[in-house]
Write a protein that holds these residues in place. Structure first.
Motif: not given
Length: 289
Positions: A51, A106, A110, A113-114
């Motif tokens: 991620h 995390l 986020a 993706v943004t």
């Protein structure tokens, strides 16, 4: 029948052959890395790092679109940065490395993706998150082959300290200073393989081809060489079967590959000779005449 089911897709279509070659190369490099992640109890670290590369890939996408070199370089830079920062935070604060890495990944997920959503469509976001195995081109295949080659050569060079650190880290620290450098090199290999897997399977599924074959192999053998060989073979088989299923059902290829690996994992949980459920239920003879 067998020809139409298994061989025909690869004989008739060039993109199917590329997908197969790319997946086999990924499994060849990711299998051994996944085994050492598991033995070092760092399985979730691989998921976190998968991620963590997303913001770098997203920045490359914002600047140059779906251009492989830019997204790859961005993913590598951010992946290495997150690995180093999590280790630094663990040294200078009260947080342990796993908690620090969880926080960074995390935030990275986020943020990535943004960033993709700022410019791209839902299709672009899905491409980044889940990859596109059937769209691998020459540049992607060369990248994956290069990463696999570097991985195998580097693992061969640091194999002994890696194994010793898995078995007895205290002994390794007492006889050699190779533990620290080998750990850093190993983390770099993890990031490299996740970036390679990102091209085909996306950030959310790349770690699947790394960890599921390794955990499945552990249920069949506990010998390190056997683990590496079996994990690699399971990864390759999952890639082959997943691509064939995807071709005949029109389901997305990346998830099909990981689902096949997941099916092997579930079967191993039940039937594995080195810790599967059935073999644990069978009474074992402790004393023999």
């Amino acid at each position: 029948m067998l020809y139409d089911l298994v061989l025909a897709p690869f004989v008739e279509f060039d993109f199917m052959r590329r997908a197969l070659v790319g997946t086999l190369a990924l499994a060849l490099g990711a299998g051994p890395v996944g085994v050492f992640l598991m033995l070092r109890r760092m399985s979730l670290t691989g998921d976190a790092m998968a991620h963590a590369v997303l913001p770098g890939a997203a920045v490359g996408y914002l600047l140059y679109g779906l251009w492989l070199p830019a997204m790859t370089l961005g993913g590598l830079i951010v992946g290495f940065a997150v690995a180093l920062l999590s280790g630094l935070v663990a040294r200078v604060t009260a947080l342990r490395e796993d908690a620090s890495l969880a926080g960074f990944y995390l935030i990275s997920l986020a943020l990535g993706v943004t960033l993709v959503s700022l410019r791209g469509s839902n299709v672009d976001l899905l491409h980044v998150l889940f990859g596109s195995v059937l769209a691998l081109d020459d540049a992607a295949l060369i990248l994956i082959a290069g990463i696999t080659t570097v991985t195998l050569v580097a693992l061969a060079l640091i194999y002994r300290p890696l194994v010793l650190e898995c078995v007895d880290p205290t002994f390794l620290a007492s006889v050699s200073r190779a533990g620290g450098p080998s750990h850093l090199i190993f983390l770099a290999l993890v990031v490299l393989n996740l970036v390679g897997g990102f091209q085909a399977l996306g950030t959310l599924l790349a770690v699947g081809l790394m960890m599921l074959p390794a955990t499945s192999a552990r249920l069949w053998t506990s010998e390190i060489t056997g683990l590496i060989v079996l994990a690699t073979l399971i990864g390759m088989l999952s890639g082959l079967v997943g691509i064939i299923i995807s071709y005949h059902t029109s389901l997305p290829t990346g998830p099909c590959i990981i689902l096949v690996a997941g099916g092997v994992h579930i079967a191993s949980l039940v039937f594995g000779r080195a810790g599967g459920l059935i073999w644990r239920l069978i009474p074992q003879r402790h004393l023999t005449a």
